[in-house]
Design a protein around this motif. Structure first.
Motif, mmCIF file in Angstrom:
data_model
loop_
_atom_site.group_PDB
_atom_site.id
_atom_site.type_symbol
_atom_site.label_atom_id
_atom_site.label_comp_id
_atom_site.label_asym_id
_atom_site.label_seq_id
_atom_site.Cartn_x
_atom_site.Cartn_y
_atom_site.Cartn_z
ATOM 1 N N ILE A 25 1.016 -1.208 0.030
ATOM 2 C CA ILE A 25 0.122 0.188 0.002
ATOM 3 C C ILE A 25 0.733 1.192 0.108
ATOM 4 O O ILE A 25 1.465 1.658 1.065
ATOM 5 N N PRO A 26 1.142 1.894 -1.167
ATOM 6 C CA PRO A 26 1.973 3.080 -1.122
ATOM 7 C C PRO A 26 1.208 4.141 -0.296
ATOM 8 O O PRO A 26 0.131 4.292 -0.513
ATOM 9 N N TYR A 27 2.166 4.839 0.377
ATOM 10 C CA TYR A 27 1.548 5.908 1.327
ATOM 11 C C TYR A 27 2.717 6.745 1.466
ATOM 12 O O TYR A 27 3.820 6.395 1.731
ATOM 13 N N GLU A 28 2.236 8.071 1.171
ATOM 14 C CA GLU A 28 3.181 9.146 0.841
ATOM 15 C C GLU A 28 4.014 9.645 2.275
ATOM 16 O O GLU A 28 4.976 10.083 2.355
ATOM 17 N N HIS A 29 3.377 9.040 3.548
ATOM 18 C CA HIS A 29 4.102 9.310 4.766
ATOM 19 C C HIS A 29 4.894 8.000 5.418
ATOM 20 O O HIS A 29 5.574 7.972 6.274
ATOM 21 N N ILE A 51 -3.946 1.740 -3.984
ATOM 22 C CA ILE A 51 -3.547 3.275 -4.432
ATOM 23 C C ILE A 51 -4.778 4.188 -3.916
ATOM 24 O O ILE A 51 -5.985 4.151 -4.029
ATOM 25 N N GLY A 52 -4.409 5.148 -3.246
ATOM 26 C CA GLY A 52 -5.574 5.893 -2.585
ATOM 27 C C GLY A 52 -5.695 7.209 -3.433
ATOM 28 O O GLY A 52 -5.265 7.008 -4.664
ATOM 29 N N PRO A 53 -6.928 7.558 -3.091
ATOM 30 C CA PRO A 53 -7.565 8.863 -3.929
ATOM 31 C C PRO A 53 -6.810 10.249 -3.851
ATOM 32 O O PRO A 53 -5.730 9.996 -2.911
ATOM 33 N N GLU A 54 -7.491 10.996 -4.508
ATOM 34 C CA GLU A 54 -6.642 12.306 -4.372
ATOM 35 C C GLU A 54 -6.264 13.041 -3.213
ATOM 36 O O GLU A 54 -5.229 13.649 -2.655
ATOM 37 N N GLY A 55 -7.200 12.614 -2.018
ATOM 38 C CA GLY A 55 -6.833 12.978 -0.864
ATOM 39 C C GLY A 55 -6.195 12.045 0.081
ATOM 40 O O GLY A 55 -5.964 12.311 1.368
ATOM 41 N N GLY A 56 -5.682 10.990 -0.495
ATOM 42 C CA GLY A 56 -4.791 10.023 0.264
ATOM 43 C C GLY A 56 -5.601 9.092 0.844
ATOM 44 O O GLY A 56 -6.725 9.177 1.239
ATOM 45 N N SER A 83 7.156 3.725 0.538
ATOM 46 C CA SER A 83 7.183 4.975 -0.289
ATOM 47 C C SER A 83 7.419 5.080 -1.649
ATOM 48 O O SER A 83 8.149 3.792 -1.806
ATOM 49 N N LEU A 84 6.951 5.933 -2.095
ATOM 50 C CA LEU A 84 7.442 5.905 -3.798
ATOM 51 C C LEU A 84 8.316 6.981 -3.897
ATOM 52 O O LEU A 84 8.601 7.635 -4.854
ATOM 53 N N GLY A 85 9.108 7.439 -2.815
ATOM 54 C CA GLY A 85 10.075 8.434 -2.939
ATOM 55 C C GLY A 85 9.423 10.004 -2.215
ATOM 56 O O GLY A 85 8.264 10.114 -1.604
ATOM 57 N N ASP A 86 10.310 11.134 -2.334
ATOM 58 C CA ASP A 86 9.983 12.110 -1.581
ATOM 59 C C ASP A 86 9.082 13.244 -2.286
ATOM 60 O O ASP A 86 9.060 14.331 -1.959
ATOM 61 N N ARG A 87 8.577 12.775 -3.312
ATOM 62 C CA ARG A 87 7.795 13.646 -3.936
ATOM 63 C C ARG A 87 6.250 12.995 -3.984
ATOM 64 O O ARG A 87 5.906 11.939 -4.023
ATOM 65 N N ILE A 88 5.282 13.890 -4.082
ATOM 66 C CA ILE A 88 4.135 13.290 -3.849
ATOM 67 C C ILE A 88 3.248 13.197 -5.269
ATOM 68 O O ILE A 88 3.443 14.044 -6.073
ATOM 69 N N LEU A 89 3.118 11.956 -5.531
ATOM 70 C CA LEU A 89 2.562 11.603 -6.944
ATOM 71 C C LEU A 89 1.045 11.675 -7.111
ATOM 72 O O LEU A 89 0.356 11.370 -5.969
ATOM 73 N N ARG A 90 0.454 12.117 -7.924
ATOM 74 C CA ARG A 90 -1.125 11.973 -8.182
ATOM 75 C C ARG A 90 -1.433 10.397 -8.231
ATOM 76 O O ARG A 90 -0.683 9.714 -8.387
HETATM 77 N N1 SAH Z 1 -3.538 13.813 -0.370
HETATM 78 C C1 SAH Z 1 -2.110 13.528 -0.299
HETATM 79 C C2 SAH Z 1 -1.699 12.430 -1.553
HETATM 80 C C3 SAH Z 1 -2.244 11.319 -1.978
HETATM 81 S S1 SAH Z 1 -1.695 10.852 -3.616
HETATM 82 C C4 SAH Z 1 -1.225 14.601 -0.059
HETATM 83 O O1 SAH Z 1 -1.581 15.597 -0.828
HETATM 84 O O2 SAH Z 1 -0.394 14.540 0.839
HETATM 85 C C5 SAH Z 1 -2.737 9.513 -3.934
HETATM 86 C C6 SAH Z 1 -2.104 8.148 -3.500
HETATM 87 O O3 SAH Z 1 -0.746 7.977 -4.342
HETATM 88 C C7 SAH Z 1 -1.739 8.000 -2.081
HETATM 89 O O4 SAH Z 1 -2.814 7.764 -1.365
HETATM 90 C C8 SAH Z 1 -0.656 6.716 -2.335
HETATM 91 O O5 SAH Z 1 -1.406 5.836 -2.256
HETATM 92 C C9 SAH Z 1 -0.160 7.203 -3.486
HETATM 93 N N2 SAH Z 1 1.325 8.130 -3.479
HETATM 94 C C10 SAH Z 1 1.485 9.270 -4.002
HETATM 95 N N3 SAH Z 1 2.610 9.740 -3.740
HETATM 96 C C11 SAH Z 1 3.232 8.747 -2.847
HETATM 97 C C12 SAH Z 1 4.408 8.771 -2.299
HETATM 98 N N4 SAH Z 1 5.495 9.509 -2.461
HETATM 99 N N5 SAH Z 1 4.881 7.510 -1.781
HETATM 100 C C13 SAH Z 1 3.835 6.527 -1.668
HETATM 101 N N6 SAH Z 1 2.630 6.569 -2.149
HETATM 102 C C14 SAH Z 1 2.401 7.821 -2.836
#
Ligand code: SAH
Length: 244
Positions: free
Chosen positions: A169-173, A197-202, A220-227
């Motif tokens: 479960i990729p998680y930005e935190h 994969i989570g929605p826009e709001g995570g 983690s998928l790295g230090d950038r937030i991916l859409r």
């Molecule tokens: N609302 C959040 C971002 C959600 S991005 C924010 O702005 O902080 C949507 C989904 O993409 C997330 O739920 C996660 O599953 C995945 N995702 C995006 N960037 C990621 C990252 N750097 N590492 C891991 N998962 C990521």
């Protein structure tokens, strides 16, 4: 060579019958003739190299000349659990994930999903997504047509993933790319892998905790937030590269 899919019960001996929309496509759009060659796939990884033997307005009859197992399927079955994104982004996600080798797509309703679909709209969307999966499968010469499953609630999706060998479960935190690399290596050794994969709001933190308790690894998928539409493609690309 042009590729068409048929149902197994439309094969009798060395003859295959193509019916439905493909008949019009073969006859009137592609203007193919008797004697031309096509690939017919049984949606179960079997490719039959055929010659068109006969056709009318309802069916095209093919005679099998040779057979080869389709090489396009990855050795690990990848299941993309995609939280419902806004607008028509799901269409892009279905198309691109089929190109990248996904085995099944499970649209998922999570607590931060903005989109709410009533039953009638759900049904219409599912038909549309499945038809996009079919076109993408044809275009990318897949050996199956990946299924777009019914929309599942997050908890049901987690339960469904229990039947898979491994899930992430990729998680930005989530922290640590070394752990992510290990998870990807582990995933590539398994026969079936779920990707959440989570929605826009995570995801909500409680959703991540629930998944974690069920043995699903936060990565983690790295230090950038991916859409949301990028995150799944990123994981599929990494795994496709390891599995090809
Ligand atoms: N609302 C959040 C971002 C959600 S991005 C924010 O702005 O902080 C949507 C989904 O993409 C997330 O739920 C996660 O599953 C995945 N995702 C995006 N960037 C990621 C990252 N750097 N590492 C891991 N998962 C990521």
């Amino acid at each position: 060579m042009r590729r068409f899919y048929f149902d197994k019960n439309d094969m009798h001996g060395d003859m295959i019958r193509i019916s439905g929309n493909d008949v019009n496509h073969i006859k009137n759009v592609l203007r193919m003739n008797i004697g031309e060659r096509v690939v017919a796939n049984d949606k179960e990884v079997n490719d039959y190299y055929c010659v068109i033997e006969d056709m009318d307005s309802t069916q095209v009859l093919l005679r099998v000349e040779s057979y080869r197992k389709c090489a396009a399927e990855l050795k690990t079955k990848l299941y993309l659990f995609q939280a419902l994104p806004k607008q028509d982004k799901m269409e892009l996600i279905v198309q691109k994930s089929v190109e990248l080798g996904v085995h099944e797509i499970i649209p998922m309703a999570t607590s931060r999903c903005v989109v709410k679909l009533d039953d009638k709209r759900q049904e219409k969307r599912l038909l549309r997504w499945q038809s996009i999966a079919e076109s993408a499968a044809k275009q990318s010469a897949r050996g199956i047509i990946p299924r777009v499953n019914n929309i599942m609630k997050f908890n049901d999706a987690i339960a469904y993933a229990k039947s898979l060998e491994y899930s992430i479960i990729p998680y930005e935190h989530a922290k640590g790319m070394d752990e992510s690399r290990q998870c990807m290596d582990e995933a590539a050794k398994c026969s079936s892998v779920g990707i959440f994969i989570g929605p826009e709001g995570g995801f909500e933190e409680s959703e991540i905790e629930h998944a974690f308790m069920q043995g699903i690894k936060p990565v983690s998928l790295g230090d950038r937030i991916l859409r949301t539409e990028t995150a799944g493609m990123c994981v599929l690309s990494i795994l496709m590269f390891k599995l090809s």
